[in-house]
Design a protein around this motif. Sequence first.
Motif, PDB file in Angstrom:
ATOM      1  N   ALA A   6       0.818  -1.216   0.000  1.00  0.00           N
ATOM      2  CA  ALA A   6       0.000   0.000   0.000  1.00  0.00           C
ATOM      3  C   ALA A   6       0.851   1.266   0.000  1.00  0.00           C
ATOM      4  CB  ALA A   6      -0.920   0.003   1.212  1.00  0.00           C
ATOM      5  N   PHE A   7       2.103   1.156   0.399  1.00  0.00           N
ATOM      6  CA  PHE A   7       2.944   2.349   0.508  1.00  0.00           C
ATOM      7  C   PHE A   7       3.253   2.961  -0.854  1.00  0.00           C
ATOM      8  CE2 PHE A   7       6.986   4.599   1.077  1.00  0.00           C
ATOM      9  CZ  PHE A   7       6.606   5.467   2.075  1.00  0.00           C
ATOM     10  N   GLY A   8       3.443   2.153  -1.869  1.00  0.00           N
ATOM     11  CA  GLY A   8       3.775   2.663  -3.205  1.00  0.00           C
ATOM     12  C   GLY A   8       2.723   3.606  -3.766  1.00  0.00           C
ATOM     13  N   PRO A   9       1.472   3.151  -3.904  1.00  0.00           N
ATOM     14  CA  PRO A   9       0.436   4.056  -4.410  1.00  0.00           C
ATOM     15  C   PRO A   9       0.191   5.262  -3.493  1.00  0.00           C
ATOM     16  CG  PRO A   9      -0.317   1.790  -4.506  1.00  0.00           C
ATOM     17  CD  PRO A   9       0.981   1.785  -3.769  1.00  0.00           C
ATOM     18  N   ALA A  10       0.275   5.040  -2.185  1.00  0.00           N
ATOM     19  CA  ALA A  10       0.069   6.156  -1.253  1.00  0.00           C
ATOM     20  C   ALA A  10       1.173   7.194  -1.389  1.00  0.00           C
ATOM     21  CB  ALA A  10       0.009   5.631   0.181  1.00  0.00           C
ATOM     22  N   LEU A  11       2.403   6.731  -1.607  1.00  0.00           N
ATOM     23  CA  LEU A  11       3.516   7.664  -1.803  1.00  0.00           C
ATOM     24  C   LEU A  11       3.310   8.478  -3.077  1.00  0.00           C
ATOM     25  CD1 LEU A  11       6.283   8.786  -1.032  1.00  0.00           C
ATOM     26  CD2 LEU A  11       7.300   6.872  -2.289  1.00  0.00           C
ATOM     27  N   GLY A  12       2.875   7.822  -4.139  1.00  0.00           N
ATOM     28  CA  GLY A  12       2.603   8.537  -5.387  1.00  0.00           C
ATOM     29  C   GLY A  12       1.548   9.613  -5.206  1.00  0.00           C
ATOM     30  N   LEU A  13       0.463   9.276  -4.517  1.00  0.00           N
ATOM     31  CA  LEU A  13      -0.583  10.269  -4.264  1.00  0.00           C
ATOM     32  C   LEU A  13      -0.091  11.403  -3.365  1.00  0.00           C
ATOM     33  CD1 LEU A  13      -3.686   7.963  -3.764  1.00  0.00           C
ATOM     34  CD2 LEU A  13      -3.225   9.501  -5.675  1.00  0.00           C
ATOM     35  N   ALA A  14       0.741  11.082  -2.385  1.00  0.00           N
ATOM     36  CA  ALA A  14       1.273  12.109  -1.488  1.00  0.00           C
ATOM     37  C   ALA A  14       2.195  13.069  -2.234  1.00  0.00           C
ATOM     38  CB  ALA A  14       2.017  11.462  -0.326  1.00  0.00           C
ATOM     39  N   ILE A  15       2.984  12.542  -3.164  1.00  0.00           N
ATOM     40  CA  ILE A  15       3.872  13.412  -3.948  1.00  0.00           C
ATOM     41  C   ILE A  15       3.051  14.335  -4.840  1.00  0.00           C
ATOM     42  CG2 ILE A  15       5.581  13.387  -5.813  1.00  0.00           C
ATOM     43  CD1 ILE A  15       6.784  10.895  -4.460  1.00  0.00           C
ATOM     44  N   VAL A  16       2.035  13.793  -5.485  1.00  0.00           N
ATOM     45  CA  VAL A  16       1.164  14.627  -6.325  1.00  0.00           C
ATOM     46  C   VAL A  16       0.470  15.685  -5.479  1.00  0.00           C
ATOM     47  CG1 VAL A  16      -0.933  14.601  -7.735  1.00  0.00           C
ATOM     48  CG2 VAL A  16       0.840  12.891  -8.113  1.00  0.00           C
ATOM     49  N   ALA A  17      -0.044  15.295  -4.315  1.00  0.00           N
ATOM     50  CA  ALA A  17      -0.737  16.248  -3.444  1.00  0.00           C
ATOM     51  C   ALA A  17       0.202  17.345  -2.953  1.00  0.00           C
ATOM     52  CB  ALA A  17      -1.361  15.521  -2.252  1.00  0.00           C
ATOM     53  N   SER A  18       1.428  16.980  -2.601  1.00  0.00           N
ATOM     54  CA  SER A  18       2.360  18.014  -2.136  1.00  0.00           C
ATOM     55  C   SER A  18       2.769  18.935  -3.272  1.00  0.00           C
ATOM     56  CB  SER A  18       3.585  17.381  -1.475  1.00  0.00           C
ATOM     57  OG  SER A  18       4.360  16.679  -2.424  1.00  0.00           O
ATOM     58  N   ASP A  19       2.917  18.415  -4.488  1.00  0.00           N
ATOM     59  CA  ASP A  19       3.243  19.263  -5.637  1.00  0.00           C
ATOM     60  C   ASP A  19       2.110  20.244  -5.950  1.00  0.00           C
ATOM     61  OD1 ASP A  19       5.684  18.046  -5.900  1.00  0.00           O
ATOM     62  OD2 ASP A  19       5.084  16.759  -7.586  1.00  0.00           O
ATOM     63  N   VAL A  20       0.875  19.738  -5.936  1.00  0.00           N
ATOM     64  CA  VAL A  20      -0.280  20.597  -6.206  1.00  0.00           C
ATOM     65  C   VAL A  20      -0.397  21.667  -5.127  1.00  0.00           C
ATOM     66  CG1 VAL A  20      -2.813  20.630  -6.303  1.00  0.00           C
ATOM     67  CG2 VAL A  20      -1.531  18.880  -7.546  1.00  0.00           C
ATOM     68  N   THR A  21      -0.217  21.280  -3.879  1.00  0.00           N
ATOM     69  CA  THR A  21      -0.301  22.238  -2.770  1.00  0.00           C
ATOM     70  C   THR A  21       0.797  23.285  -2.861  1.00  0.00           C
ATOM     71  OG1 THR A  21      -1.250  20.530  -1.360  1.00  0.00           O
ATOM     72  CG2 THR A  21      -0.357  22.459  -0.262  1.00  0.00           C
ATOM     73  N   ARG A  22       2.007  22.854  -3.192  1.00  0.00           N
ATOM     74  CA  ARG A  22       3.130  23.795  -3.305  1.00  0.00           C
ATOM     75  C   ARG A  22       2.883  24.805  -4.416  1.00  0.00           C
ATOM     76  NH1 ARG A  22       7.103  20.402  -3.843  1.00  0.00           N
ATOM     77  NH2 ARG A  22       7.003  20.337  -6.087  1.00  0.00           N
ATOM     78  N   GLU A  23       2.366  24.363  -5.555  1.00  0.00           N
ATOM     79  CA  GLU A  23       2.129  25.272  -6.669  1.00  0.00           C
ATOM     80  C   GLU A  23       0.934  26.180  -6.426  1.00  0.00           C
ATOM     81  OE1 GLU A  23       1.942  23.035 -10.271  1.00  0.00           O
ATOM     82  OE2 GLU A  23       3.962  22.223 -10.012  1.00  0.00           O
ATOM     83  N   ALA A  24      -0.083  25.682  -5.725  1.00  0.00           N
ATOM     84  CA  ALA A  24      -1.282  26.486  -5.492  1.00  0.00           C
ATOM     85  C   ALA A  24      -1.084  27.526  -4.401  1.00  0.00           C
ATOM     86  CB  ALA A  24      -2.457  25.575  -5.134  1.00  0.00           C
ATOM     87  N   THR A  25      -0.293  27.199  -3.393  1.00  0.00           N
ATOM     88  CA  THR A  25      -0.160  28.103  -2.243  1.00  0.00           C
ATOM     89  C   THR A  25       1.188  28.792  -2.162  1.00  0.00           C
ATOM     90  OG1 THR A  25       0.629  26.338  -0.802  1.00  0.00           O
ATOM     91  CG2 THR A  25      -1.760  26.707  -0.892  1.00  0.00           C
TER      92      THR A  25
END
Length: 75
Positions: free
Chosen positions: A14-33
Amino acid sequence: AIVISQAAMMALIAFGPALGLAIVASDVTREATLLPIYMTDGRVALVLAVSLAMSCLSAFLSLRAVRRADPVDLF
């Protein structure tokens, strides 16, 4: 030992897909805020270690409950 190893395998799977989603979420958050949010290798390793510890502890606690159960009460 089998239940704890299965819990560790499930956490690793479960860590692999969760890590991928966390990286995408942090990238989106960094660019938006425009906040300096980065997924560093240290954070990834820490989250993996904590995830493995939590899943193994959960398996151990459930095994302890099963060992104390009276077979008459279960059936």
